[in-house]
Design a protein around this motif. Structure first.
Motif, short mmCIF file in Angstrom:
data_model
loop_
_atom_site.label_atom_id
_atom_site.label_comp_id
_atom_site.label_asym_id
_atom_site.label_seq_id
_atom_site.Cartn_x
_atom_site.Cartn_y
_atom_site.Cartn_z
N GLY A 1 0.79 -1.22 0.00
CA GLY A 1 0.00 0.00 0.00
C GLY A 1 0.82 1.27 0.00
N ASN A 2 1.98 1.25 -0.63
CA ASN A 2 2.88 2.40 -0.64
C ASN A 2 2.71 3.18 -1.94
OD1 ASN A 2 4.94 4.25 -0.43
ND2 ASN A 2 6.53 2.76 0.07
N GLU A 3 2.17 4.38 -1.84
CA GLU A 3 1.95 5.21 -3.02
C GLU A 3 3.25 5.76 -3.60
OE1 GLU A 3 -0.72 8.25 -1.84
OE2 GLU A 3 -2.46 6.91 -1.64
N ASN A 4 4.32 5.73 -2.82
CA ASN A 4 5.61 6.25 -3.29
C ASN A 4 6.53 5.17 -3.84
OD1 ASN A 4 5.05 8.99 -2.37
ND2 ASN A 4 5.35 8.21 -0.29
N MET A 5 5.98 4.00 -4.14
CA MET A 5 6.80 2.90 -4.63
C MET A 5 7.44 3.24 -5.98
SD MET A 5 7.91 -0.07 -3.91
CE MET A 5 6.87 -0.21 -2.46
N PRO A 6 8.75 3.06 -6.12
CA PRO A 6 9.39 3.31 -7.42
C PRO A 6 8.76 2.47 -8.52
CG PRO A 6 11.04 3.07 -5.69
CD PRO A 6 9.71 2.72 -5.07
N ASP A 7 8.71 3.03 -9.73
CA ASP A 7 8.00 2.39 -10.83
C ASP A 7 8.62 1.08 -11.26
OD1 ASP A 7 6.30 4.54 -10.82
OD2 ASP A 7 7.40 5.64 -12.38
N ASP A 8 9.95 0.93 -11.11
CA ASP A 8 10.60 -0.27 -11.62
C ASP A 8 10.57 -1.43 -10.64
OD1 ASP A 8 12.23 1.09 -9.91
OD2 ASP A 8 14.09 0.64 -10.96
N ILE A 9 9.93 -1.26 -9.49
CA ILE A 9 9.76 -2.36 -8.55
C ILE A 9 8.46 -3.08 -8.91
CG2 ILE A 9 9.62 -3.03 -6.14
CD1 ILE A 9 12.24 -1.67 -6.96
N ILE A 10 8.58 -4.35 -9.28
CA ILE A 10 7.42 -5.12 -9.74
C ILE A 10 6.84 -5.90 -8.57
CG2 ILE A 10 6.60 -6.84 -11.39
CD1 ILE A 10 9.06 -6.20 -13.10
N LEU A 11 5.61 -5.58 -8.21
CA LEU A 11 4.95 -6.22 -7.08
C LEU A 11 3.68 -6.93 -7.54
CD1 LEU A 11 5.21 -3.31 -4.46
CD2 LEU A 11 6.73 -5.29 -4.69
N PRO A 12 3.27 -7.97 -6.83
CA PRO A 12 1.97 -8.60 -7.13
C PRO A 12 0.85 -7.57 -6.98
CG PRO A 12 3.28 -9.99 -5.68
CD PRO A 12 4.00 -8.68 -5.76
N PRO A 13 -0.18 -7.66 -7.78
CA PRO A 13 -1.27 -6.66 -7.73
C PRO A 13 -1.87 -6.51 -6.33
CG PRO A 13 -1.49 -8.04 -9.67
CD PRO A 13 -0.39 -8.64 -8.86
N ALA A 14 -1.94 -7.58 -5.57
CA ALA A 14 -2.57 -7.51 -4.24
C ALA A 14 -1.79 -6.61 -3.30
CB ALA A 14 -2.71 -8.91 -3.65
N PHE A 15 -0.49 -6.43 -3.53
CA PHE A 15 0.32 -5.61 -2.65
C PHE A 15 -0.11 -4.14 -2.69
CE2 PHE A 15 4.41 -7.89 -1.36
CZ PHE A 15 3.81 -9.14 -1.44
N GLN A 16 -0.57 -3.69 -3.83
CA GLN A 16 -0.86 -2.28 -4.01
C GLN A 16 -2.08 -1.84 -3.21
OE1 GLN A 16 -1.17 -1.71 -8.25
NE2 GLN A 16 0.78 -2.75 -8.67
N THR A 17 -3.00 -2.74 -2.99
CA THR A 17 -4.23 -2.37 -2.29
C THR A 17 -4.29 -2.94 -0.86
OG1 THR A 17 -5.34 -4.30 -3.26
CG2 THR A 17 -5.52 -2.20 -4.44
N ALA A 18 -3.30 -3.73 -0.50
CA ALA A 18 -3.33 -4.36 0.82
C ALA A 18 -3.02 -3.34 1.92
CB ALA A 18 -2.32 -5.51 0.88
N GLU A 19 -3.56 -3.59 3.11
CA GLU A 19 -3.24 -2.78 4.28
C GLU A 19 -1.81 -3.11 4.71
OE1 GLU A 19 -3.82 -0.06 7.41
OE2 GLU A 19 -5.05 -0.48 5.63
N PRO A 20 -0.94 -2.10 4.85
CA PRO A 20 0.45 -2.39 5.20
C PRO A 20 0.56 -3.08 6.55
CG PRO A 20 0.19 -0.11 4.47
CD PRO A 20 -1.18 -0.66 4.67
N PRO A 21 1.31 -4.17 6.63
CA PRO A 21 1.56 -4.78 7.95
C PRO A 21 2.31 -3.80 8.85
CG PRO A 21 2.22 -6.25 6.15
CD PRO A 21 1.92 -4.93 5.53
N ASN A 22 2.01 -3.84 10.12
CA ASN A 22 2.64 -2.96 11.10
C ASN A 22 3.84 -3.67 11.72
OD1 ASN A 22 3.32 -1.11 13.06
ND2 ASN A 22 1.53 -1.48 14.34
N LEU A 23 5.04 -3.18 11.43
CA LEU A 23 6.25 -3.79 11.98
C LEU A 23 6.35 -3.59 13.49
CD1 LEU A 23 8.95 -2.97 9.27
CD2 LEU A 23 7.29 -4.83 9.35
N PHE A 24 5.58 -2.65 14.03
CA PHE A 24 5.56 -2.39 15.48
C PHE A 24 4.30 -2.94 16.13
CE2 PHE A 24 8.55 1.56 15.39
CZ PHE A 24 9.64 0.70 15.25
N GLN A 25 3.70 -3.96 15.53
CA GLN A 25 2.46 -4.52 16.07
C GLN A 25 2.65 -5.03 17.49
OE1 GLN A 25 -0.51 -4.39 14.60
NE2 GLN A 25 -1.48 -5.37 16.37
N ARG A 26 3.80 -5.61 17.77
CA ARG A 26 4.07 -6.14 19.11
C ARG A 26 4.04 -5.02 20.15
NH1 ARG A 26 8.57 -6.97 22.42
NH2 ARG A 26 9.87 -5.89 20.90
#
Length: 516
Positions: free
Chosen positions: A461-486
């Motif tokens: 869900g990162n709108e600032n993702m560089p164009d040449d990084i190829i991600l699965p379509p689901a990544f673009q709309t997914a809620e970002p995991p929280n690395l500080f969830q703990r």
């Protein structure tokens, strides 16, 4: 000595400026600030009194005493000049914060000289750029250069050694591909350098571990089906690679001695053809990580004698259940550590299911966690192409990584924060003259994330993702995991993280001032 301590205290006060939360500070933060201010004031008063007492000591009539007094006087004026600069920087930083808150052996012996020459050239070019832009080179940004020079940067030859490792592993894979050409084991693809060493930085200096990911493709007569964990979960921990047989009857004439696993009798297959992948490296219908790692390790041992570099290095395969770890030692005793991970690509994206897991917990042998290592190295290579040649973004990352030892903060947390800043801050602002400013940005960003108990994963869900990084379509709309969830779930862990962050700031100040 007392004057040196005064400078250290001043620098500490600069990097520990209070961080505003909304319009006011919470009570705990206010109390910590008050305690730190009292400690700094007391230390400053004591050290200044010591300086004053020393300045009032009677001078010796002897020639040696007069010379010593002259030297002390010279040091006093030098220190006084630096104090003026530091006070000016302190005022400028406080004003800025309030404004923001309100809105091999041969290459080893020559590398240090080359690094010094490169730094001198960078400094000259920066001064020319500043003059051409109408800026005064002798402004507060000179402090960034001053402190950057004070730091004892480890002499690293990551680019050279990464190339050596890349060529060596490439030659090893060529031998393996020949040995495995008539088998039904996974097809090895060219290795991809990943991790900090191939990204251009390493917190371990010359002791860096050079990591590579070798993509696997199914052998003839087999297909891979990726069964992913829930999209958006950190590392999709329960992802698997299911192996299925496919009909090759229509291709038997094109492939000599190839029998279809589905439509030929088992007895005929047993007599005339090697076993299928399902019978060798799978548990049930799923590709087994540990079986695959042991298989790869055994073939590496067999193939090493045919690799050209075997004449220059002694190779030892180190114990590992999910990857292939190699220790290479040359005649002079220099050691290279290499870790080869295996992975299966998700479609045509930069995301893989990898054999290696970063967590020191039990992971089922059929589980292949999601890996973003290839996408990460592409981000840093893109930044290296677009950033000014004198960019300090990697050294900022390396410096901050050096202070994490013994804390609950991981280098991945730090790298995630820096990647977010690299895609939201102009790359022209990462030059050496901006060194202190960018360090302050990194620490401020981490503190803000700690206070909010949230650090978003970079690739979801990162709108600032560089164009040449190829991600699965689901990544673009997914809620970002929280690395500080703990931290969000455990108040005690959150309080400990805030305490450790204060310690990180103290370490950074000491590292900047003393250089090590």
């Amino acid at each position: 000595m007392a004057a040196t301590k005064v400078l250290a205290v001043l620098l500490q006060s600069i990097f520990q400026l209070p961080q505003m939360v909304g319009d006011e500070l919470d009570e705990a933060t206010r109390e910590r600030m008050q305690q730190r201010a009292e400690r700094l004031n007391a230390e400053m008063t004591r050290l200044l009194q010591e300086l004053e007492q020393r300045s009032q000591e009677p001078r010796s009539i002897a020639w040696g005493g007069q010379l010593l007094a002259a030297l002390q006087q010279w040091q006093f004026w030098l220190i006084a000049g630096v104090l003026v600069l530091l006070f000016g920087l302190c005022w400028w930083l406080r004003k800025t914060i309030h404004g923001v808150d309100s809105s091999s052996d041969e290459e080893s012996s020559s590398s240090s000289t080359e690094q010094e020459e490169e730094e001198e050239q960078q400094e000259e070019e920066e001064q020319v750029e500043e003059e051409s832009e109408g800026e005064d080179p002798a402004d507060e940004k000179d402090l960034g250069r001053i402190f950057a020079k004070r730091i004892q940067w480890p002499v690293q030859n990551l680019a050279y050694r990464s190339q050596v490792v890349d060529e060596l592993v490439g030659d090893l894979l060529c031998v393996l591909q020949v040995l495995l050409s008539n088998s039904f084991f996974p097809v090895l693809q060219p290795a991809i350098g990943v991790g900090s060493a191939f990204e251009g930085w390493s917190p371990r200096g010359d002791d860096a571990v050079y990591r590579l990911l070798v993509p696997l493709q199914p052998p003839c007569g087999h297909t891979f089906h990726l069964e992913l964990g829930n999209t958006g979960e950190m590392q999709a921990k329960d992802s698997c690679v299911r192996v299925e047989l496919e009909c090759t009857c229509t291709r038997e004439q094109l492939m000599e001695n190839m029998l279809c696993f589905l439509h030929h009798p088992k007895e005929e297959l047993r007599r005339n053809q090697g076993p299928s992948l399902l019978s060798t490296l799978c548990t049930g219908s799923y590709l087994d990580v540990q079986k695959t790692a042991r298989w790869f390790q055994s073939f590496v041992r067999s193939a090493w004698v045919a690799v050209p570099q075997s004449h220059h290095y002694n190779m030892e395969v180190l114990p590992s259940s999910r990857s292939c770890k190699l220790q290479l030692t040359n005649a002079s005793g220099r050691t290279l550590f290499i870790e080869i991970m295996l992975g299966v690509q998700q479609g045509d994206s930069d995301i893989f299911l990898s054999s290696q897991t970063a967590e020191a917990i039990f992971t089922p042998s059929t589980t292949w966690p999601e890996s973003y290592a290839v996408a990460e190295v592409k981000v840093f290579r893109r930044m290296a192409r677009q950033a000014p040649h004198n960019s300090f973004h990697l050294k900022c990352l390396q410096l901050c990584a050096r202070i994490l030892a013994g804390t609950g903060f991981s280098t991945y947390t730090l790298k995630t924060a820096v990647m977010h800043l690299l895609t939201t801050t102009p790359l022209s602002g990462w030059r050496r003259r901006d060194f202190l400013l960018r360090l302050q940005d990194i620490m401020r960003y981490l503190r803000c994330c700690l206070q909010e108990k949230r650090l978003d994963h970079f690739f979801f869900g990162n709108e600032n993702m560089p164009d040449d990084i190829i991600l699965p379509p689901a990544f673009q709309t997914a809620e970002p995991p929280n690395l500080f969830q703990r931290l969000a779930q455990d108040p005690a862990a959150h309080a400990e993280a805030l305490r450790e962050f204060d310690e990180l700031q103290d370490r950074l100040v000491r590292l900047l001032f003393y250089g090590h």
